[in-house]
Design a protein around this motif. Structure first.
Motif, PDB file in Angstrom:
ATOM      1  N   VAL A  95       0.851  -1.195   0.000  1.00  9.65           N
ATOM      2  CA  VAL A  95       0.000   0.000   0.000  1.00  9.65           C
ATOM      3  C   VAL A  95       0.886   1.244   0.000  1.00  9.65           C
ATOM      4  N   VAL A  96       0.594   2.169  -0.934  1.00  8.74           N
ATOM      5  CA  VAL A  96       1.353   3.419  -1.015  1.00  8.74           C
ATOM      6  C   VAL A  96       0.389   4.602  -1.100  1.00  8.74           C
ATOM      7  N   ASN A  97       0.930   5.791  -0.882  1.00  7.51           N
ATOM      8  CA  ASN A  97       0.129   7.009  -0.966  1.00  7.51           C
ATOM      9  C   ASN A  97       0.190   7.574  -2.385  1.00  7.51           C
ATOM     10  N   LYS A  98      -0.450   8.721  -2.601  1.00  5.67           N
ATOM     11  CA  LYS A  98      -0.506   9.298  -3.938  1.00  5.67           C
ATOM     12  C   LYS A  98       0.873   9.661  -4.478  1.00  5.67           C
ATOM     13  N   GLU A  99       1.703  10.268  -3.654  1.00  3.70           N
ATOM     14  CA  GLU A  99       3.027  10.674  -4.121  1.00  3.70           C
ATOM     15  C   GLU A  99       3.830   9.462  -4.609  1.00  3.70           C
ATOM     16  N   GLU A 100       3.822   8.407  -3.828  1.00  5.16           N
ATOM     17  CA  GLU A 100       4.551   7.189  -4.209  1.00  5.16           C
ATOM     18  C   GLU A 100       3.925   6.544  -5.448  1.00  5.16           C
ATOM     19  N   PHE A 101       2.598   6.584  -5.528  1.00  5.63           N
ATOM     20  CA  PHE A 101       1.892   6.035  -6.685  1.00  5.63           C
ATOM     21  C   PHE A 101       2.289   6.788  -7.954  1.00  5.63           C
ATOM     22  N   MET A 102       2.303   8.114  -7.903  1.00  4.65           N
ATOM     23  CA  MET A 102       2.657   8.909  -9.075  1.00  4.65           C
ATOM     24  C   MET A 102       4.121   8.678  -9.471  1.00  4.65           C
ATOM     25  N   GLU A 103       5.006   8.496  -8.511  1.00  2.00           N
ATOM     26  CA  GLU A 103       6.396   8.149  -8.819  1.00  2.00           C
ATOM     27  C   GLU A 103       6.435   6.815  -9.582  1.00  2.00           C
ATOM     28  N   GLY A 104       5.567   5.880  -9.178  1.00  6.59           N
ATOM     29  CA  GLY A 104       5.486   4.587  -9.871  1.00  6.59           C
ATOM     30  C   GLY A 104       5.002   4.730 -11.303  1.00  6.59           C
ATOM     31  N   ILE A 105       4.059   5.640 -11.527  1.00  2.00           N
ATOM     32  CA  ILE A 105       3.557   5.894 -12.889  1.00  2.00           C
ATOM     33  C   ILE A 105       4.696   6.427 -13.766  1.00  2.00           C
ATOM     34  N   VAL A 106       5.435   7.392 -13.254  1.00  2.00           N
ATOM     35  CA  VAL A 106       6.567   7.944 -14.004  1.00  2.00           C
ATOM     36  C   VAL A 106       7.587   6.835 -14.276  1.00  2.00           C
ATOM     37  N   GLY A 107       7.778   5.932 -13.314  1.00  2.00           N
ATOM     38  CA  GLY A 107       8.682   4.809 -13.500  1.00  2.00           C
ATOM     39  C   GLY A 107       8.226   3.878 -14.617  1.00  2.00           C
ATOM     40  N   ILE A 108       6.921   3.687 -14.736  1.00  4.82           N
ATOM     41  CA  ILE A 108       6.385   2.858 -15.822  1.00  4.82           C
ATOM     42  C   ILE A 108       6.709   3.499 -17.166  1.00  4.82           C
ATOM     43  N   TYR A 109       6.546   4.805 -17.257  1.00  4.68           N
ATOM     44  CA  TYR A 109       6.862   5.504 -18.511  1.00  4.68           C
ATOM     45  C   TYR A 109       8.355   5.422 -18.829  1.00  4.68           C
ATOM     46  N   ASP A 110       9.189   5.358 -17.793  1.00  7.57           N
ATOM     47  CA  ASP A 110      10.619   5.210 -18.010  1.00  7.57           C
ATOM     48  C   ASP A 110      10.972   3.797 -18.487  1.00  7.57           C
ATOM     49  N   MET A 111      10.156   2.800 -18.112  1.00  4.77           N
ATOM     50  CA  MET A 111      10.472   1.407 -18.449  1.00  4.77           C
ATOM     51  C   MET A 111       9.833   0.917 -19.747  1.00  4.77           C
ATOM     52  N   PHE A 112       8.703   1.534 -20.162  1.00  6.94           N
ATOM     53  CA  PHE A 112       7.945   0.986 -21.291  1.00  6.94           C
ATOM     54  C   PHE A 112       7.603   2.040 -22.334  1.00  6.94           C
ATOM     55  N   ASP A 113       7.605   1.615 -23.582  1.00  8.26           N
ATOM     56  CA  ASP A 113       7.125   2.398 -24.719  1.00  8.26           C
ATOM     57  C   ASP A 113       5.853   1.760 -25.253  1.00  8.26           C
ATOM     58  N   ASN A 114       5.076   2.565 -25.983  1.00  5.66           N
ATOM     59  CA  ASN A 114       3.912   2.070 -26.706  1.00  5.66           C
ATOM     60  C   ASN A 114       2.929   1.320 -25.803  1.00  5.66           C
ATOM     61  N   ILE A 115       2.579   1.927 -24.689  1.00  5.51           N
ATOM     62  CA  ILE A 115       1.620   1.319 -23.763  1.00  5.51           C
ATOM     63  C   ILE A 115       0.232   1.401 -24.383  1.00  5.51           C
ATOM     64  N   LYS A 116      -0.432   0.251 -24.455  1.00  9.62           N
ATOM     65  CA  LYS A 116      -1.786   0.162 -25.031  1.00  9.62           C
ATOM     66  C   LYS A 116      -2.647  -0.747 -24.163  1.00  9.62           C
ATOM     67  N   PHE A 117      -3.964  -0.515 -24.248  1.00  4.37           N
ATOM     68  CA  PHE A 117      -4.925  -1.334 -23.528  1.00  4.37           C
ATOM     69  C   PHE A 117      -5.932  -1.910 -24.513  1.00  4.37           C
ATOM     70  N   LYS A 118      -6.197  -3.191 -24.376  1.00  2.00           N
ATOM     71  CA  LYS A 118      -7.089  -3.902 -25.289  1.00  2.00           C
ATOM     72  C   LYS A 118      -8.537  -3.455 -25.079  1.00  2.00           C
ATOM     73  N   LYS A 119      -9.195  -3.131 -26.177  1.00  2.00           N
ATOM     74  CA  LYS A 119     -10.600  -2.744 -26.147  1.00  2.00           C
ATOM     75  C   LYS A 119     -11.469  -3.992 -26.047  1.00  2.00           C
ATOM     76  N   SER A 120     -12.666  -3.830 -25.546  1.00  2.00           N
ATOM     77  CA  SER A 120     -13.580  -4.952 -25.385  1.00  2.00           C
ATOM     78  C   SER A 120     -14.120  -5.436 -26.726  1.00  2.00           C
ATOM     79  N   GLU A 121     -14.360  -6.724 -26.798  1.00  2.00           N
ATOM     80  CA  GLU A 121     -14.989  -7.321 -27.972  1.00  2.00           C
ATOM     81  C   GLU A 121     -16.510  -7.348 -27.817  1.00  2.00           C
ATOM     82  N   TYR A 122     -17.006  -7.014 -26.630  1.00  2.00           N
ATOM     83  CA  TYR A 122     -18.430  -7.098 -26.347  1.00  2.00           C
ATOM     84  C   TYR A 122     -19.152  -5.826 -26.778  1.00  2.00           C
ATOM     85  N   GLU A 123     -20.237  -5.997 -27.464  1.00  2.00           N
ATOM     86  CA  GLU A 123     -21.003  -4.896 -28.047  1.00  2.00           C
ATOM     87  C   GLU A 123     -21.427  -3.850 -27.020  1.00  2.00           C
TER      88      GLU A 123
END
Length: 179
Positions: A73-101
């Motif tokens: 469990v982390v607070n907002k500041e630590e969470f946002m640092e984690g988000i920036v860390g994700i951007y530092d580690m990964f390119d082309n982040i995408k999320f799969k759209k639903s197949e359900y109508e």
């Protein structure tokens, strides 16, 4: 006496099963997938794809309680640092759209408005990205739940296998040690 207890238990069970409220779909709340909160979570994931940290800063409460897949469990500041860390580690982040109508080719997002006043939004999707340090293409399914207070997310709970993050994080750490 034994038969009397058996008849009494059977009667109680029968009466409780025949309670008309037990079949009432609004007994615990209402589920929606095209409401304001569900749409905000759709936008949240668009912001992640676009690396729009400002949107993320605004949607999460200053009192955010974030629980990662390992139960940390982390607070907002630590969470946002984690988000920036994700951007530092990964390119082309995408999320799969639903197949359900019923999701109109959006992410599978639903918000439950409970009768006790709590509002939880849930998302089920798949993230794909390319590791900047390993070059690995990653893809994994996830589920995240968001608890709302007014128009801010006050709690986030994540459910997924974090191996891709750990592998990329180790590669990043090794890269930094070499420099």
């Amino acid at each position: 006496m034994k038969n009397l207890c058996y008849i009494l238990l059977l009667s109680i069970f029968t009466i409780s099963c025949n309670n008309p409220k037990s079949n009432d779909s609004t007994l615990f709340g209402e589920v929606k997938n095209n409401d304001e909160k569900s749409i905000l979570v759709q936008k949240l994931f668009e912001a992640v794809e676009q690396e729009n940290v400002e949107f993320l800063e605004n949607i999460f409460s200053e009192d955010l309680k974030h629980t990662d897949p390992d139960g940390v469990v982390v607070n907002k500041e630590e969470f946002m640092e984690g988000i920036v860390g994700i951007y530092d580690m990964f390119d082309n982040i995408k999320f799969k759209k639903s197949e359900y109508e019923e999701y109109n080719n959006n992410l599978e997002v639903e918000t439950t408005y409970y009768n006790n006043g709590k509002i939880w939004t849930n998302i089920w999707s798949e993230m794909s990205a390319q590791g900047k340090y390993t070059g690995n293409e990653v893809s994994f399914r996830f589920h995240i739940s968001y608890l709302w207070k007014d128009d801010k997310i006050i709690e986030e709970v994540q459910f997924f296998n974090p191996v891709a993050f750990k592998v990329e994080g180790e590669a990043r750490a090794n890269s930094m040690e070499k420099n």
